[in-house]
Design a protein around this motif. Structure first.
Motif, PDB file in Angstrom:
ATOM      1  N   PRO A   1       0.838  -1.198   0.000  1.00  0.00           N
ATOM      2  CA  PRO A   1       0.000   0.000   0.000  1.00  0.00           C
ATOM      3  C   PRO A   1       0.880   1.259   0.000  1.00  0.00           C
ATOM      4  O   PRO A   1       1.914   1.292   0.675  1.00  0.00           O
ATOM      5  N   GLY A   2       0.477   2.245  -0.762  1.00  0.00           N
ATOM      6  CA  GLY A   2       1.245   3.490  -0.808  1.00  0.00           C
ATOM      7  C   GLY A   2       2.374   3.464  -1.817  1.00  0.00           C
ATOM      8  O   GLY A   2       3.175   4.391  -1.885  1.00  0.00           O
ATOM      9  N   GLU A   5       2.461   4.151  -4.727  1.00  0.00           N
ATOM     10  CA  GLU A   5       2.393   5.302  -5.648  1.00  0.00           C
ATOM     11  C   GLU A   5       3.405   6.387  -5.291  1.00  0.00           C
ATOM     12  O   GLU A   5       3.797   7.174  -6.149  1.00  0.00           O
ATOM     13  N   THR A   6       3.801   6.426  -4.018  1.00  0.00           N
ATOM     14  CA  THR A   6       4.752   7.474  -3.613  1.00  0.00           C
ATOM     15  C   THR A   6       6.123   6.893  -3.260  1.00  0.00           C
ATOM     16  O   THR A   6       6.980   7.608  -2.756  1.00  0.00           O
ATOM     17  N   TRP A   7       6.315   5.625  -3.512  1.00  0.00           N
ATOM     18  CA  TRP A   7       7.593   5.012  -3.138  1.00  0.00           C
ATOM     19  C   TRP A   7       8.716   5.472  -4.055  1.00  0.00           C
ATOM     20  O   TRP A   7       8.552   5.551  -5.274  1.00  0.00           O
ATOM     21  N   ARG A  19       9.038  14.299 -18.655  1.00  0.00           N
ATOM     22  CA  ARG A  19       8.366  14.855 -17.475  1.00  0.00           C
ATOM     23  C   ARG A  19       6.859  14.929 -17.718  1.00  0.00           C
ATOM     24  O   ARG A  19       6.063  14.713 -16.810  1.00  0.00           O
ATOM     25  N   GLU A  31       4.024  13.055 -15.518  1.00  0.00           N
ATOM     26  CA  GLU A  31       2.830  13.697 -14.941  1.00  0.00           C
ATOM     27  C   GLU A  31       1.587  12.867 -15.254  1.00  0.00           C
ATOM     28  O   GLU A  31       0.717  12.684 -14.399  1.00  0.00           O
ATOM     29  N   ALA A  32       1.532  12.348 -16.480  1.00  0.00           N
ATOM     30  CA  ALA A  32       0.384  11.508 -16.856  1.00  0.00           C
ATOM     31  C   ALA A  32       0.369  10.234 -16.015  1.00  0.00           C
ATOM     32  O   ALA A  32      -0.690   9.779 -15.566  1.00  0.00           O
ATOM     33  N   THR A  38       1.690   9.665 -12.969  1.00  0.00           N
ATOM     34  CA  THR A  38       1.309   9.860 -11.554  1.00  0.00           C
ATOM     35  C   THR A  38      -0.182  10.179 -11.448  1.00  0.00           C
ATOM     36  O   THR A  38      -0.829   9.807 -10.480  1.00  0.00           O
ATOM     37  N   ALA A  39      -0.717  10.862 -12.489  1.00  0.00           N
ATOM     38  CA  ALA A  39      -2.158  11.134 -12.485  1.00  0.00           C
ATOM     39  C   ALA A  39      -2.926   9.813 -12.573  1.00  0.00           C
ATOM     40  O   ALA A  39      -3.919   9.614 -11.867  1.00  0.00           O
ATOM     41  N   TYR A  98      -1.836   6.847 -11.620  1.00  0.00           N
ATOM     42  CA  TYR A  98      -1.677   6.158 -10.324  1.00  0.00           C
ATOM     43  C   TYR A  98      -2.664   6.738  -9.305  1.00  0.00           C
ATOM     44  O   TYR A  98      -3.141   6.053  -8.410  1.00  0.00           O
ATOM     45  N   GLY A  99      -2.922   8.036  -9.461  1.00  0.00           N
ATOM     46  CA  GLY A  99      -3.824   8.724  -8.521  1.00  0.00           C
ATOM     47  C   GLY A  99      -5.292   8.497  -8.840  1.00  0.00           C
ATOM     48  O   GLY A  99      -6.153   9.056  -8.161  1.00  0.00           O
ATOM     49  N   GLY A 100      -5.582   7.740  -9.897  1.00  0.00           N
ATOM     50  CA  GLY A 100      -6.972   7.384 -10.171  1.00  0.00           C
ATOM     51  C   GLY A 100      -7.517   7.933 -11.479  1.00  0.00           C
ATOM     52  O   GLY A 100      -8.642   7.633 -11.857  1.00  0.00           O
ATOM     53  N   LYS A 158       0.649  17.529 -24.595  1.00  0.00           N
ATOM     54  CA  LYS A 158       1.845  18.295 -24.177  1.00  0.00           C
ATOM     55  C   LYS A 158       3.010  18.000 -25.133  1.00  0.00           C
ATOM     56  O   LYS A 158       3.786  18.892 -25.471  1.00  0.00           O
TER      57      LYS A 158
END
Lengths: 478, 293
Positions: free
Chosen positions: A269-270, A272-274, A425, A429-430, A432-433, A435-437, A450
């Motif tokens: 869990p988590g 996404e930020t590891w 980059r 950004e795409a 991480t977006a 991963y964020g849902g 972009k």
């Protein structure tokens, strides 16, 4: 002028002496030449920007040797990976002359050349480099880490290749093998495909979590590097070479990123930020069955050099003797990063800087660097992979080196065209977006938009030429 | 006559060095940026051609610019509102004498003395879903396993940023308001108490009106500072997930110092400066903090 007998002898002796001296010079190793020539610059200081943290420990440990041998001083300046790209350009554009050395990843080279940062090195290589030492560098490394458009710009110090590390004790456990085979219908082994990777990770997570998770891959900084290998292995291209329209948002791109999002669900869990450190500590403390990361973790997994003060913070390995190695699934691993040393065109000590770079990348010194347990430099010379000292550094070090070499020879090189870093980059950004849902297709469409803007800004035809040149350099037909 | 002249010129001479330095570090860069905004100063483009107002037109077509502006306004509004309420509450507590007040005051003011980047990285550890204490404390308080990925999802990333900003900057507003409250004359409150005014009536009819200029200054200072929020974002999220927490200063930094599009970055900055200037004029009027307001 007519030569008499006496004159002819003098000319003959001179030719022999010159050829002899030339041959003797050519025989001398690049390291010795660098030291001898470097002595001319005794008392000078060269400033060496490098990646902060562990990577910096290599230059810090080796610089005193150079200083002692030549009388020159080396000032090592550390900054994080992204800042290393940005700051070197910023300092150069501001004409501060802050750095003498340029440390670069291959994907930055077009940017650095556009900024006028890189000094061509052909004349120095011709003059000072031992040809045998040059041939000790695999052609694919020479092409991607040293050259651009047929010109020498740098000398390698680190060949990064993402590697799959797995827990042999878990994979070879007879009960795990039987259970896995009955569930999935094939043998439990180092994953050969991304589907196998997902299923094996799912199996271990279902069986052992929260004590052990099936896999862990860093999803924070540089997450785009884990996209590149599967994307290319599935047949993806970054752009259409005819139109330069981005293709990262096509079916292959969507498949690649969707699989990565799915992998997150069976990782800790988590995830996404590891970052690198999170993966490292989970792996060494035995909390994951597989990781895909940079090679140094393989060395620390066996406890190699973890007694050194620089690695005092690294968790004690709980998995020594139980680690297997493999390339990323589908046999294509990303060359994530990699570093070479070049010379800053704004330097007042260009030759001295080159000599230092030659010394640092020479067979003798670079072997020391890639064997330093605490530095993050990985083997890149043929002689590194074959060095008996390295192959016997721990029980299965030979297997480790063979895997790295094999992966490196079939590795996926990072896109190296102007603004490659900016393209990546936008991709990051795409990712991480997603991963964020965020919907994967929508995220990649945004990234593609972009990419289009970047291409339009820099000129479609110009970028197309660079892209085709890059495709050729990495052995892909446009 | 000569003496009179020297009386006028001497003070001018004294302030001249300061004026010179100020001109060098503020006016010159501003003029330089203004000039740059009419050129395609992009290190990837040869020649740096003059392109008139094209950079400005591009700014108005740049969705990411307005998205970053929107993100900044969301963070600013939420953080500023909460900081004001908390700061005022703290100031009302600390305006009274109580045991241990001085020690408590130092503790409360401590965060404002820390570097924002240090605060950012410290809170990044606190928000860590694995090892950070916030999930553990919530688990203890709520009696069930809490594992929120604070920085990985957009809504929780916003909450994390706002709470972190709140922790650092509430003391700033608190200090200004406390200074204002301390300067209010106790006689007015005594007279109101004699007249039978309730504590709430005293607060609403005396404290708030008298404090209006001080509140205005506090909000304006903090608002302008919040507009530039950068360090905390860099440390906590780097603008992620995606660019959902990317603020305007982070976006401008990226254009200027990561992609080196100086012409465009200058134009984008000047547009922002004009926008902030307009906001300032409106805010000063609304808060009635101009002279005689």
């Amino acid at each position: 002028m007519k030569l008499n007998k006496k004159n002819a002898w003098v000319v003959f002796v001179c030719i022999v002496l010159v050829l002899g001296a030339g041959a003797a010079f050519a025989q001398r190793s690049s390291m010795k030449v660098a030291i001898e020539e470097g002595k001319k610059y005794a008392g000078k200081t060269i400033v060496f920007p490098t990646e902060s943290g562990l990577f910096m420990q290599g230059p810090l440990a080796l610089a005193p040797q150079w200083e002692k041998a030549t009388g020159m001083k080396v000032e090592v300046v550390g900054m994080d990976y992204y800042a290393l790209h940005d700051k070197q350009i910023a300092e150069h554009l501001a004409a501060t002359g802050a750095y003498d050395i340029v440390q670069y990843s291959p994907l930055w080279v077009p940017d650095f050349i556009a900024a006028g940062l890189m000094e061509p090195l052909d004349r120095y290589v011709e003059k000072y480099m031992n040809k045998e030492d040059l041939e000790d560098i695999p052609p694919i490394v020479r092409k991607n880490l040293m050259m651009w458009g047929g010109t020498f710009y740098g000398l390698p110090i680190d060949l990064d290749i993402l590697t799959l590390f797995y827990r042999k004790d878990l994979f070879e456990d007879s009960q795990n093998k039987a259970e896995f085979e009955s569930q999935y219908g094939y043998e439990l082994r180092c994953p050969q495909t991304w589907r196998e990777f997902q299923e094996i990770a799912t199996f271990f997570t279902a069986k052992y979590a929260p004590d052990i998770y099936g896999a862990a891959i860093q999803r924070a900084m540089q997450t785009y590097t884990w996209f590149e290998a599967p994307f290319v292995a599935y047949g993806g291209r970054y752009f259409n070479p005819e139109t330069m329209e981005p293709e990262i948002n096509n079916a292959i791109g969507v498949r690649t990123l969707t699989e990565m999002v799915e992998q997150n669900k069976v990782m800790p869990p988590g995830i996404e930020t590891w970052d690198f450190m999170d993966v490292l500590s989970a792996w060494l403390s035995g909390k994951v069955a597989m990781i895909i990361t940079w090679p140094p973790i393989g060395r620390w997994s066996e406890g190699y050099g973890t007694y050194t003060k620089q690695l005092a913070w690294v968790p004690k390995t709980e998995i020594a003797g139980n680690v297997g190695y493999g390339p990323m699934p589908l046999g294509r691993s990303t060359h994530a990063g990699c570093f070479s040393l070049g010379v800053n065109s704004g330097s007042k000590n260009k030759e001295a800087a080159y000599l230092f770079a030659q010394w640092a990348s020479s067979p003798e010194i670079s072997l020391q660097t890639v064997m330093l347990p605490f530095a993050l430099c990985d083997p890149w010379r043929i002689s590194h992979f074959e060095a008996p000292l390295y192959r016997n550094a721990w029980g299965n070090a030979g297997e480790y080196l063979d895997t790295l070499k094999e992966s490196a020879m079939h590795g996926v090189w990072e896109l190296a065209i102007p603004a490659a870093f900016e393209y990546f980059r936008a991709l990051e950004e795409a990712m991480t977006a997603a991963y964020g849902g965020k919907d994967v297709q929508a995220a990649l469409d945004e990234a593609a938009d972009k990419w289009e803007k970047i291409t339009n800004r820099l000129g479609r035809e110009t970028q197309r030429k660079f892209y085709i040149e890059w495709l050729r350099s990495v052995g892909q037909s446009p | 006559m000569i003496r009179l002249k020297s009386k006028k010129t001497l003070p001018l001479l004294f302030v001249l060095p300061t004026m010179g330095i100020l001109s060098f570090v503020t006016i010159f860069p501003f003029i330089y940026a203004f000039v740059l905004s009419f050129f395609q100063w992009d290190y990837q483009i040869m020649g740096r051609p003059f392109i008139g107002i094209q950079n400005y037109l591009n700014v108005f077509q740049d969705g990411r610019y307005f998205s970053a502006l929107g993100t900044t306004v969301i963070i600013l509004s939420a953080a500023l509102g909460l900081e004001f309420m908390l700061g005022l509450a703290l100031a009302l507590i600390f305006v009274e004498e109580f045991k241990g007040r001085n020690a408590a005051l130092v503790m409360v003011v401590l965060p404002v003395m820390m570097l924002p980047i240090v605060v950012g990285y410290t809170w990044k550890l606190l928000w860590n879903d694995q090892y950070g204490p916030i999930n553990h404390i919530l688990t203890g308080l709520l009696g069930k396993e809490i594992n929120i990925l604070w920085l990985a999802k957009t809504p929780t990333a916003f909450i994390s940023i706002i709470v972190t900003d709140l922790w650092e900057w509430t003391p700033f507003i608190f200090l200004i308001l406390l200074a204002g409250l301390t300067s209010l004359s106790p006689e007015i409150y005594e007279a109101a108490a004699i007249d039978g005014a309730s504590p709430w009536a005293r607060f609403r009819s005396i404290t708030l009106p008298l404090m209006r200029p001080v509140i205005g200054v506090a909000l304006l200072f903090r608002g302008l500072e919040s507009f530039k929020i950068f360090d905390i974002i860099v440390a906590l999220t780097q603008g992620a997930p995606g660019t959902s927490t990317e603020t305007i200063s982070l976006y401008l930094y990226r254009i200027g110092f990561q992609y080196f599009r100086m012409g465009y970055a200058s134009a984008a900055n000047i547009v922002l400066l004009v926008a902030v200037g307009c906001f300032l004029v409106v805010a000063v009027r609304l808060l009635r903090i101009e002279r005689g307001g």
